[in-house]
Write a protein that holds these residues in place. Structure first.
Motif, mmCIF file in Angstrom:
data_model
loop_
_atom_site.group_PDB
_atom_site.id
_atom_site.type_symbol
_atom_site.label_atom_id
_atom_site.label_comp_id
_atom_site.label_asym_id
_atom_site.label_seq_id
_atom_site.Cartn_x
_atom_site.Cartn_y
_atom_site.Cartn_z
ATOM 1 N N ARG A 16 0.852 -1.181 0.000
ATOM 2 C CA ARG A 16 0.000 0.000 0.000
ATOM 3 C C ARG A 16 0.896 1.242 0.000
ATOM 4 O O ARG A 16 2.079 1.176 0.340
ATOM 5 N N SER A 17 0.344 2.369 -0.389
ATOM 6 C CA SER A 17 1.109 3.620 -0.379
ATOM 7 C C SER A 17 0.506 4.572 0.646
ATOM 8 O O SER A 17 -0.708 4.576 0.885
ATOM 9 N N ALA A 138 1.779 1.865 9.615
ATOM 10 C CA ALA A 138 1.509 1.505 8.221
ATOM 11 C C ALA A 138 1.959 0.076 7.937
ATOM 12 O O ALA A 138 1.259 -0.690 7.264
ATOM 13 N N LEU A 139 3.137 -0.300 8.452
ATOM 14 C CA LEU A 139 3.654 -1.643 8.213
ATOM 15 C C LEU A 139 2.766 -2.701 8.864
ATOM 16 O O LEU A 139 2.548 -3.785 8.305
ATOM 17 N N THR A 140 2.245 -2.394 10.053
ATOM 18 C CA THR A 140 1.323 -3.317 10.716
ATOM 19 C C THR A 140 0.083 -3.557 9.865
ATOM 20 O O THR A 140 -0.384 -4.696 9.717
ATOM 21 N N ARG A 141 -0.425 -2.490 9.286
ATOM 22 C CA ARG A 141 -1.598 -2.627 8.423
ATOM 23 C C ARG A 141 -1.288 -3.474 7.190
ATOM 24 O O ARG A 141 -2.071 -4.356 6.813
ATOM 25 N N VAL A 142 -0.124 -3.237 6.572
ATOM 26 C CA VAL A 142 0.229 -3.977 5.360
ATOM 27 C C VAL A 142 0.493 -5.448 5.682
ATOM 28 O O VAL A 142 0.122 -6.341 4.914
ATOM 29 N N PRO A 188 10.930 -2.983 2.492
ATOM 30 C CA PRO A 188 9.810 -2.158 2.041
ATOM 31 C C PRO A 188 10.276 -1.076 1.076
ATOM 32 O O PRO A 188 11.292 -0.413 1.295
ATOM 33 N N ALA A 189 9.545 -0.921 -0.004
ATOM 34 C CA ALA A 189 9.927 0.074 -1.007
ATOM 35 C C ALA A 189 9.628 1.468 -0.490
ATOM 36 O O ALA A 189 8.584 1.724 0.075
ATOM 37 N N ILE A 210 7.224 27.859 -6.692
ATOM 38 C CA ILE A 210 7.581 26.452 -6.661
ATOM 39 C C ILE A 210 6.373 25.632 -6.224
ATOM 40 O O ILE A 210 5.678 25.983 -5.283
ATOM 41 N N GLU A 211 6.144 24.542 -6.918
ATOM 42 C CA GLU A 211 5.063 23.632 -6.543
ATOM 43 C C GLU A 211 5.664 22.281 -6.231
ATOM 44 O O GLU A 211 6.363 21.692 -7.056
ATOM 45 N N LEU A 212 5.441 21.788 -5.025
ATOM 46 C CA LEU A 212 5.996 20.511 -4.601
ATOM 47 C C LEU A 212 4.867 19.517 -4.383
ATOM 48 O O LEU A 212 3.869 19.832 -3.751
ATOM 49 N N THR A 213 5.055 18.331 -4.912
ATOM 50 C CA THR A 213 4.055 17.279 -4.753
ATOM 51 C C THR A 213 4.729 16.063 -4.135
ATOM 52 O O THR A 213 5.461 15.344 -4.828
ATOM 53 N N PRO A 214 4.529 15.813 -2.848
ATOM 54 C CA PRO A 214 5.153 14.638 -2.238
ATOM 55 C C PRO A 214 4.661 13.352 -2.893
ATOM 56 O O PRO A 214 3.466 13.195 -3.139
ATOM 57 N N GLU A 215 5.578 12.456 -3.193
ATOM 58 C CA GLU A 215 5.180 11.159 -3.726
ATOM 59 C C GLU A 215 4.836 10.242 -2.564
ATOM 60 O O GLU A 215 5.516 10.213 -1.540
ATOM 61 N N ARG A 216 3.756 9.512 -2.713
ATOM 62 C CA ARG A 216 3.344 8.593 -1.668
ATOM 63 C C ARG A 216 4.411 7.527 -1.469
ATOM 64 O O ARG A 216 5.085 7.108 -2.400
ATOM 65 N N ILE A 217 4.574 7.100 -0.223
ATOM 66 C CA ILE A 217 5.610 6.139 0.135
ATOM 67 C C ILE A 217 5.017 4.741 0.098
ATOM 68 O O ILE A 217 4.037 4.444 0.779
ATOM 69 N N GLY A 218 5.611 3.887 -0.728
ATOM 70 C CA GLY A 218 5.119 2.525 -0.862
ATOM 71 C C GLY A 218 5.740 1.599 0.167
ATOM 72 O O GLY A 218 6.950 1.603 0.379
ATOM 73 N N ILE A 219 4.921 0.824 0.848
ATOM 74 C CA ILE A 219 5.387 -0.156 1.829
ATOM 75 C C ILE A 219 4.800 -1.510 1.464
ATOM 76 O O ILE A 219 3.607 -1.630 1.183
ATOM 77 N N SER A 220 5.637 -2.536 1.441
ATOM 78 C CA SER A 220 5.182 -3.876 1.108
ATOM 79 C C SER A 220 5.545 -4.843 2.230
ATOM 80 O O SER A 220 6.450 -4.584 3.029
#
Length: 230
Positions: A16-17, A138-142, A188-189, A210-220
């Motif tokens: 999930r991200s 987050a890791l517990t959920r995944v 985890p990625a 400046i426009e910043l868009t955080p990329e979602r963090i993927g955890i597996s």
């Protein structure tokens, strides 16, 4: 339908991200000059301006920052390369690095814009992260989803065999149930950074905002599970 209990061993996988809740801004200061003073003086001035800006944010009652650091200015010298081997005059270089960790991600844009206006200061990169608590949650959920995936696989095999009952007998991290046969599972990625995309000119500075868009963090997560079906 089997007359004896059947052992079913499966792997479960889930990913999930999640949106980051921290941003580390990496900073660099660099000046060159024909003399030590030509490099050192502006480097010290810019480092002081950077420290003043950071102090302003640290004093903000909204507690925008989590952690800050600025290294001392380092001074080096070198001789430029000459193809004929001539000994050229020394060049001097003064550098420093720093980092600012933000709690408030909305404050990052303004900081990057302001710090970029300080002469000699460059934003190295932005590192989007999760706090340890948020990452663990987050890791517990995944991992829970990975266990559910393993159970769903086992139930599928059970139905194919015509069995009516299934019972979990073992659950482990990858490779623990079958030592020496561990699949090539990686950590985890984590994907960091998504920045840029110029917006209309800022009325205050005349530079593109400046426009910043955080990329979602993927955890597996991956698990191994063993069931008995009958």
């Amino acid at each position: 339908m089997p007359t004896n209990p059947v052992t079913i061993t499966v792997t479960g996988h889930a990913e999930r991200s999640f949106m980051p809740n921290r941003c580390v801004v990496r900073l660099n200061i660099a000046f060159d000059g024909a003399t030590r003073a030509e490099a050192a003086d502006p480097a010290a001035k810019s480092a002081a301006a950077l420290a003043e800006l950071i102090q302003e944010l640290e004093n903000n009652s909204a507690r925008l920052l989590r952690r800050t650091s600025i290294d001392q200015v380092q001074h080096t010298r070198y001789r430029p390369y000459h193809p004929q081997g001539k000994k050229l005059p020394w060049n001097y270089r003064s550098t420093a690095t720093g980092s600012v960790t933000f709690r408030d991600l909305d404050a990052v844009v303004s900081f990057v814009d302001r710090v970029s206006a300080i002469e000699g200061v460059d934003v190295g990169h932005l590192q989007w992260t999760l706090t340890r608590k948020a990452h663990a949650k987050a890791l517990t959920r995944v991992r829970d989803l990975a266990v559910r995936d393993a159970l769903a696989k086992a139930k599928g095999y059970t139905q194919s065999l015509g069995c009516k009952r299934i019972e979990a007998v073992a659950l482990a991290d990858p490779g623990m149930l079958n030592p020496g046969q561990r699949p090539d599972y990686g950590p985890p990625a984590v994907r960091m950074m998504a920045a840029s995309a110029a917006a209309p000119d800022s009325a205050d500075t005349g530079r593109p905002a400046i426009e910043l868009t955080p990329e979602r963090i993927g955890i597996s997560a991956d698990v191994e599970a063993r069931f008995e079906a009958s």
